[in-house]
Design a protein around this motif. Structure first.
Motif, PDB file in Angstrom:
ATOM      1  N   GLY A   1       0.669  -1.038  -0.030  1.00 26.47           N
ATOM      2  CA  GLY A   1      -0.018   0.055  -0.286  1.00 26.47           C
ATOM      3  C   GLY A   1       0.931   1.065   0.012  1.00 26.47           C
ATOM      4  N   GLU A   2       2.053   1.317   0.662  1.00 26.21           N
ATOM      5  CA  GLU A   2       2.812   2.439   0.917  1.00 26.21           C
ATOM      6  C   GLU A   2       3.453   2.725  -0.625  1.00 26.21           C
ATOM      7  OE1 GLU A   2       5.529   1.963   4.091  1.00 26.21           O
ATOM      8  OE2 GLU A   2       3.793   1.951   5.573  1.00 26.21           O
ATOM      9  N   ALA A   3       3.894   1.612  -1.370  1.00 29.95           N
ATOM     10  CA  ALA A   3       4.395   1.767  -2.597  1.00 29.95           C
ATOM     11  C   ALA A   3       3.434   2.217  -3.662  1.00 29.95           C
ATOM     12  CB  ALA A   3       4.957   0.432  -2.876  1.00 29.95           C
ATOM     13  N   ILE A   4       2.208   1.748  -3.531  1.00 26.20           N
ATOM     14  CA  ILE A   4       1.112   2.256  -4.496  1.00 26.20           C
ATOM     15  C   ILE A   4       0.994   3.595  -4.035  1.00 26.20           C
ATOM     16  CG2 ILE A   4      -1.468   1.997  -4.754  1.00 26.20           C
ATOM     17  CD1 ILE A   4      -1.017  -0.976  -4.474  1.00 26.20           C
ATOM     18  N   ALA A   5       0.730   4.060  -2.768  1.00 24.12           N
ATOM     19  CA  ALA A   5       0.501   5.311  -2.258  1.00 24.12           C
ATOM     20  C   ALA A   5       1.554   6.450  -2.969  1.00 24.12           C
ATOM     21  CB  ALA A   5       0.392   5.476  -0.894  1.00 24.12           C
ATOM     22  N   ALA A   6       2.881   5.906  -2.861  1.00 23.50           N
ATOM     23  CA  ALA A   6       4.095   6.916  -3.160  1.00 23.50           C
ATOM     24  C   ALA A   6       4.047   7.186  -4.737  1.00 23.50           C
ATOM     25  CB  ALA A   6       5.319   6.135  -2.549  1.00 23.50           C
ATOM     26  N   ARG A   7       3.770   5.809  -5.561  1.00 25.56           N
ATOM     27  CA  ARG A   7       3.519   6.169  -6.795  1.00 25.56           C
ATOM     28  C   ARG A   7       2.685   7.054  -7.287  1.00 25.56           C
ATOM     29  NH1 ARG A   7       4.736   0.669  -7.121  1.00 25.56           N
ATOM     30  NH2 ARG A   7       2.287   0.222  -7.582  1.00 25.56           N
ATOM     31  N   HIS A   8       1.369   6.959  -6.355  1.00 28.44           N
ATOM     32  CA  HIS A   8       0.107   7.736  -6.965  1.00 28.44           C
ATOM     33  C   HIS A   8       0.454   9.242  -6.769  1.00 28.44           C
ATOM     34  CE1 HIS A   8      -4.012   8.956  -6.965  1.00 28.44           C
ATOM     35  NE2 HIS A   8      -3.823   9.656  -5.871  1.00 28.44           N
ATOM     36  N   LEU A   9       1.292   9.507  -5.532  1.00 26.32           N
ATOM     37  CA  LEU A   9       1.529  10.950  -5.141  1.00 26.32           C
ATOM     38  C   LEU A   9       2.705  11.482  -5.973  1.00 26.32           C
ATOM     39  CD1 LEU A   9       1.508  10.428  -1.297  1.00 26.32           C
ATOM     40  CD2 LEU A   9      -0.492  11.689  -2.749  1.00 26.32           C
ATOM     41  N   VAL A  10       3.909  10.686  -6.225  1.00 25.97           N
ATOM     42  CA  VAL A  10       4.639  11.184  -7.321  1.00 25.97           C
ATOM     43  C   VAL A  10       4.393  11.429  -8.565  1.00 25.97           C
ATOM     44  CG1 VAL A  10       6.929  10.449  -8.448  1.00 25.97           C
ATOM     45  CG2 VAL A  10       6.680  10.077  -5.785  1.00 25.97           C
ATOM     46  N   ARG A  11       3.237  10.503  -9.145  1.00 32.85           N
ATOM     47  CA  ARG A  11       2.788  10.919 -10.583  1.00 32.85           C
ATOM     48  C   ARG A  11       1.760  12.007 -10.365  1.00 32.85           C
ATOM     49  NH1 ARG A  11       0.733   4.737 -11.581  1.00 32.85           N
ATOM     50  NH2 ARG A  11       2.826   3.915 -12.380  1.00 32.85           N
ATOM     51  N   GLY A  12       1.301  12.413  -9.244  1.00 36.25           N
ATOM     52  CA  GLY A  12       0.498  13.819  -9.186  1.00 36.25           C
ATOM     53  C   GLY A  12       1.405  15.022  -8.726  1.00 36.25           C
ATOM     54  N   GLY A  13       2.823  14.875  -8.953  1.00 38.34           N
ATOM     55  CA  GLY A  13       3.668  15.933  -8.932  1.00 38.34           C
ATOM     56  C   GLY A  13       4.375  16.209  -7.706  1.00 38.34           C
ATOM     57  N   MET A  14       4.181  15.219  -6.599  1.00 42.38           N
ATOM     58  CA  MET A  14       4.887  15.372  -5.496  1.00 42.38           C
ATOM     59  C   MET A  14       6.247  14.866  -5.453  1.00 42.38           C
ATOM     60  SD  MET A  14       2.175  14.849  -2.161  1.00 42.38           S
ATOM     61  CE  MET A  14       0.900  15.763  -2.112  1.00 42.38           C
ATOM     62  N   VAL A  15       7.132  15.098  -4.597  1.00 41.39           N
ATOM     63  CA  VAL A  15       8.660  14.694  -4.673  1.00 41.39           C
ATOM     64  C   VAL A  15       8.923  13.830  -3.556  1.00 41.39           C
ATOM     65  CG1 VAL A  15      11.013  15.096  -4.303  1.00 41.39           C
ATOM     66  CG2 VAL A  15       9.410  16.551  -6.007  1.00 41.39           C
ATOM     67  N   LEU A  16       9.125  12.498  -3.441  1.00 47.62           N
ATOM     68  CA  LEU A  16       9.349  11.816  -2.417  1.00 47.62           C
ATOM     69  C   LEU A  16      10.706  12.086  -1.846  1.00 47.62           C
ATOM     70  CD1 LEU A  16       8.070   9.359  -0.575  1.00 47.62           C
ATOM     71  CD2 LEU A  16       9.433   7.657  -2.262  1.00 47.62           C
ATOM     72  N   LEU A  17      10.613  12.304  -0.426  1.00 50.35           N
ATOM     73  CA  LEU A  17      11.832  12.573   0.361  1.00 50.35           C
ATOM     74  C   LEU A  17      12.324  11.605   1.187  1.00 50.35           C
ATOM     75  CD1 LEU A  17      11.099  16.305   1.306  1.00 50.35           C
ATOM     76  CD2 LEU A  17      12.376  15.559  -0.534  1.00 50.35           C
ATOM     77  N   ASP A  18      11.424  10.680   1.886  1.00 49.52           N
ATOM     78  CA  ASP A  18      11.505   9.767   2.552  1.00 49.52           C
ATOM     79  C   ASP A  18      10.321   8.668   2.974  1.00 49.52           C
ATOM     80  OD1 ASP A  18      13.337   8.430   4.740  1.00 49.52           O
ATOM     81  OD2 ASP A  18      13.401  10.303   5.898  1.00 49.52           O
ATOM     82  N   ARG A  19      10.792   7.510   3.286  1.00 52.30           N
ATOM     83  CA  ARG A  19      10.101   6.494   3.541  1.00 52.30           C
ATOM     84  C   ARG A  19      10.019   5.684   4.617  1.00 52.30           C
ATOM     85  NH1 ARG A  19       8.148   2.234  -1.538  1.00 52.30           N
ATOM     86  NH2 ARG A  19       7.138   1.487   0.153  1.00 52.30           N
ATOM     87  N   ASN A  20       9.166   5.389   5.536  1.00 53.59           N
ATOM     88  CA  ASN A  20       9.150   4.660   6.702  1.00 53.59           C
ATOM     89  C   ASN A  20      10.445   5.273   7.700  1.00 53.59           C
ATOM     90  OD1 ASN A  20       8.844   2.151   4.410  1.00 53.59           O
ATOM     91  ND2 ASN A  20       7.516   2.547   6.108  1.00 53.59           N
ATOM     92  N   TRP A  21      10.330   6.584   7.944  1.00 49.88           N
ATOM     93  CA  TRP A  21      11.094   7.087   8.637  1.00 49.88           C
ATOM     94  C   TRP A  21      10.787   6.981  10.352  1.00 49.88           C
ATOM     95  CZ3 TRP A  21      10.775  10.889  12.626  1.00 49.88           C
ATOM     96  CH2 TRP A  21      12.035  11.584  12.956  1.00 49.88           C
ATOM     97  N   ARG A  22      11.863   6.482  11.069  1.00 49.95           N
ATOM     98  CA  ARG A  22      11.410   5.923  12.410  1.00 49.95           C
ATOM     99  C   ARG A  22      12.106   6.744  13.141  1.00 49.95           C
ATOM    100  NH1 ARG A  22      11.353   1.137   9.353  1.00 49.95           N
ATOM    101  NH2 ARG A  22       9.415   0.191   9.429  1.00 49.95           N
ATOM    102  N   CYS A  23      11.757   6.972  14.328  1.00 53.37           N
ATOM    103  CA  CYS A  23      12.438   7.562  15.755  1.00 53.37           C
ATOM    104  C   CYS A  23      11.948   6.585  16.835  1.00 53.37           C
ATOM    105  CB  CYS A  23      12.438   9.005  15.961  1.00 53.37           C
ATOM    106  SG  CYS A  23      10.894   9.371  16.056  1.00 53.37           S
TER     107      CYS A  23
END
Length: 133
Positions: free
Chosen positions: A26-48
């Motif tokens: 789902g995260e991969a699908i969402a990232a693709r969808h948002l990037v196709r919509g013009g956003m720039v992916l900066l980070d995935r699954n960032w944890r602290c």
């Protein structure tokens, strides 16, 4: 000697494995969808120690902290119903932490939600909601 049918305490829980893989898909699908919509992916699954951010993106001059919820059906509700005000507040705190960690100073920050409905054998549906909470 017969072997016990019980799972080893060291073997992974099949449901937990399924849910993790579904979430990753789902995260991969969402990232693709948002990037196709013009956003720039900066980070995935960032944890602290305070938690995790699924996706961090840039939408123009706005930093977007994005929570992704994936379901195979709506039997337990729509994926977008899974984030309440408390979760949105937590994401806002995690976003501020990400900004400090990365010494980033965007014009604005926004919390978004993406619901992914991925029923077996049927087309995937993606719904993006900007500015939750």
């Amino acid at each position: 000697m017969a072997r016990s049918a019980a799972a080893s305490p060291f073997s992974p829980d099949p449901l937990a494995v399924h849910n993790r893989l579904l979430g990753e898909r789902g995260e991969a699908i969402a990232a693709r969808h948002l990037v196709r919509g013009g956003m720039v992916l900066l980070d995935r699954n960032w944890r602290c120690e305070a938690g995790e951010i699924d996706l961090v993106l840039r939408d123009g001059h706005v930093l977007v902290i994005c929570e992704v919820k994936t379901r195979t059906s709506t039997d337990y509700g729509d994926p977008l119903e899974a984030v309440d005000q408390r979760k949105a507040d937590r994401l806002r705190r995690l976003g501020a932490r990400w900004l400090r960690t990365h010494d980033c100073h965007p014009d604005d920050i926004r919390i978004d939600m993406v619901g992914v409905l991925a029923p077996p054998g049927r087309p995937v549906e993606v719904e993006h909601v900007e500015g939750i909470g």
